[in-house]
Design a protein around this motif. Sequence first.
Motif, PDB file in Angstrom:
ATOM      1  N   THR A 209       0.545  -0.715  -0.225  1.00  0.00           N
ATOM      2  CA  THR A 209      -0.070  -0.124   0.431  1.00  0.00           C
ATOM      3  C   THR A 209       0.591   1.627   0.168  1.00  0.00           C
ATOM      4  O   THR A 209       0.532   1.921  -0.775  1.00  0.00           O
ATOM      5  N   PHE A 210       1.654   0.747   0.566  1.00  0.00           N
ATOM      6  CA  PHE A 210       2.692   1.968   1.188  1.00  0.00           C
ATOM      7  C   PHE A 210       3.070   2.776  -0.995  1.00  0.00           C
ATOM      8  O   PHE A 210       3.632   4.027  -0.926  1.00  0.00           O
ATOM      9  N   ARG A 211       3.913   1.449  -1.066  1.00  0.00           N
ATOM     10  CA  ARG A 211       4.119   2.105  -2.821  1.00  0.00           C
ATOM     11  C   ARG A 211       3.204   2.004  -3.226  1.00  0.00           C
ATOM     12  O   ARG A 211       3.591   3.302  -4.607  1.00  0.00           O
ATOM     13  N   LYS A 212       1.927   2.060  -3.176  1.00  0.00           N
ATOM     14  CA  LYS A 212       0.944   1.968  -4.497  1.00  0.00           C
ATOM     15  C   LYS A 212       0.225   3.527  -3.707  1.00  0.00           C
ATOM     16  O   LYS A 212       0.311   4.799  -4.954  1.00  0.00           O
ATOM     17  N   TRP A 213       0.887   4.150  -2.322  1.00  0.00           N
ATOM     18  CA  TRP A 213       0.407   6.115  -1.963  1.00  0.00           C
ATOM     19  C   TRP A 213       1.198   6.257  -2.830  1.00  0.00           C
ATOM     20  O   TRP A 213       0.981   7.506  -3.868  1.00  0.00           O
ATOM     21  N   LYS A 214       2.436   5.737  -2.256  1.00  0.00           N
ATOM     22  CA  LYS A 214       4.279   7.184  -3.622  1.00  0.00           C
ATOM     23  C   LYS A 214       3.833   7.183  -4.672  1.00  0.00           C
ATOM     24  O   LYS A 214       3.950   8.583  -5.948  1.00  0.00           O
ATOM     25  N   GLN A 215       3.149   5.510  -5.688  1.00  0.00           N
ATOM     26  CA  GLN A 215       2.891   6.272  -6.889  1.00  0.00           C
ATOM     27  C   GLN A 215       1.820   6.687  -7.632  1.00  0.00           C
ATOM     28  O   GLN A 215       2.481   7.454  -8.366  1.00  0.00           O
TER      29      GLN A 215
END
Length: 170
Positions: A146-152
């Motif tokens: 989720t962190f990576r998706k949020w950053k993306q």
Amino acid sequence: MKQTSFLDEIIVDNFAGGGGASTGMELASGRTVAIAINHDPAAILLHRTNHPYTEHLQASVWDVDPKEVCKGRPVGLAWFSPDCKHFSKAKGAALVDRNIRGLAWIVLRWAGTVRPRVIMLENVEEFQTWGPVRKGKPVKKKAGQTFRKWKQQLSDLGYAIEHRELVAAD
């Protein structure tokens, strides 16, 4: 503090507490924090005491319309300090509340509507493990997803993203 005009960029403190972050932003920028938001009446009272020239909104960050509260003023800095207890190793074995764990999504609402020039979010180092939750527990195999998706999604909105761990224990 220097007086700001209606045309100057404003600073917004989301999840405002006692006002320490706002004090730091004011000292660094030479500007008063224009808007402070928190759902907790005690937090707003304390922030108002420490920052009497700030507009205070006692409301959930989800109930605040960024365009409406900014009144057309450009946002130079939007600060976010979402609850970290569902990421922190200090929380123990308590179950995870998806609603609290997902508070950082509010950043995308601000980024997509009022386009702050700078967005800052502070949290614990384990925030980088933000991922799906099943039966009240983080899914270990999907840690960080989720962190990576949020950053993306922030990147897709045109933001250059930097993150780092700062240890302030000493």
